[in-house]
Design an enzyme around this catalytic site. Structure first.
Site, short mmCIF file in Angstrom:
data_model
loop_
_atom_site.label_atom_id
_atom_site.label_comp_id
_atom_site.label_asym_id
_atom_site.label_seq_id
_atom_site.Cartn_x
_atom_site.Cartn_y
_atom_site.Cartn_z
N SER A 1 0.80 -1.24 0.00
CA SER A 1 0.00 0.00 0.00
C SER A 1 0.83 1.28 0.00
CB SER A 1 -0.96 0.01 1.20
OG SER A 1 -2.00 -0.91 0.99
N TYR B 1 -4.39 -2.85 -9.86
CA TYR B 1 -4.19 -2.54 -8.43
C TYR B 1 -3.25 -3.56 -7.78
CZ TYR B 1 -5.35 -2.19 -3.45
OH TYR B 1 -5.28 -2.09 -2.08
N TYR C 1 -4.19 3.94 8.13
CA TYR C 1 -5.53 3.39 8.34
C TYR C 1 -6.08 3.82 9.70
CZ TYR C 1 -3.40 0.67 4.63
OH TYR C 1 -2.73 0.30 3.50
#
Length: 310
Positions: A66, A193, A241
């Site tokens: 990520s 992705y 997050y």
């Protein structure tokens, strides 16, 4: 702070990391990541016009996962500009990175571009007018240009592992599609992705790739200063997050994590720092990486909330 003192700090942080008995738990839901040895640690500091300082396994390649969302966001903003924010928000989620709860409540508009749903939308934006292979080439070219290094590649085995096990991401993509917030077939967007997340880099390469976000005079000029400010703001508020507040409190710098154990942290106007330790904490962020960055900022005084002078 001179290079010798800073190198000594990195060596001490690395020694402490290797000595720490609790190294966290690797991301066992992705088979290729589950096989990674958690007894590894690396840290690198890149500064424009000055030597790059490293310690630990800084030449070992790892899947940035990520962390790649930072680079894709920069590309998507170049493609859509502020129209991107019609499709994705800019607020912290307070939920796990792959949660569907808020996506359902907010009718298919993800809270921010760093949770999985938001990153899928961002990738979909980069796909506009391009084939997946072309979009991936653009992402990889951006990362290579940022790092000033051609020896950066995608690990196809890791990407295939994610495709085979990424059921929740497929669910997120189809939910986005049901609300008209995906412009391409789910398998095309997700294929792109998963492959961007499978980019492999060393800690030294990742630190160099983050230099464009420092705003330093001699850093690569890949985006405007106004976008640098805004990307850094999103990294500070959303980059870890539901652990973003904890990271901001402990480290005081914008950062972006990945479940491969990497963290890219920006010291505005000064440096780009990359740290890698595969074991994760309860938020899905690198446990030893977070602790190392807290130690680094404690010892250097680097912080957006009152940085120490050189």
């Amino acid at each position: 702070m001179d290079d010798a003192r800073l190198q000594a700090i990195l060596e001490q942080i690395t020694a402490d990391a290797f000595a720490e008995p609790d190294k966290g738990r690797v991301a066992n839901y992705i088979p290729q990541l589950a096989a990674i040895d958690a007894n590894q640690f690396a840290i690198a500091i890149a500064r424009p016009g000055r030597p790059t300082l490293t310690a630990g396994n800084a030449d070992t390649r790892f899947s940035i996962q990520s962390v790649s969302k930072v680079f894709t966001l920069a590309l998507a903003l170049g493609t859509l500009g502020d129209r991107l924010w019609e499709r994705v928000g800019r607020e912290p989620s307070g939920q796990a990175f792959d949660s569907m709860v808020l996506l359902e409540q907010e009718k298919g508009r993800p809270r921010n571009p760093f949770i999985n749903a938001g990153a899928i939308v961002t990738t979909d934006a980069v796909l506009s007018g391009a084939e997946p292979r072309e979009a991936l080439a653009s992402i990889l070219r951006f990362v290579r240009d940022a790092a000033a290094d051609e020896d950066i590649h995608i690990n196809d085995t890791v990407a295939a592992s994610e495709i085979a096990t990424g059921h929740r991401n497929f669910a997120l993509a189809h939910y986005l599609l049901s609300h008209g917030n995906l412009m391409h077939p789910a398998d095309l967007t997700l294929g792109t992705y998963f492959h961007q997340c499978a980019i492999e880099m060393t800690c030294a390469q990742l630190a160099h790739a983050g230099l464009f976000l420092t705003g330093c005079e001699n850093a690569p000029r890949l985006v405007s200063h106004s976008r640098i400010r805004r990307i850094n703001a999103l990294m500070m508020t959303c980059g870890h997050y539901d652990g973003s507040g904890d990271y901001a409190y402990r480290v005081g710098l914008p950062g972006k994590s990945g479940v491969g154990g990497g963290i890219l942290t920006i010291v505005p106007g000064r440096a780009s720092v990359a740290v890698w330790a595969p074991g994760l904490n309860r938020y899905g962020n690198s446990k030893l990486g977070t602790e190392a960055m807290q130690s680094l900022t404690d010892l250097t005084g680097w912080s957006v909330f009152g940085a120490a002078p050189d």
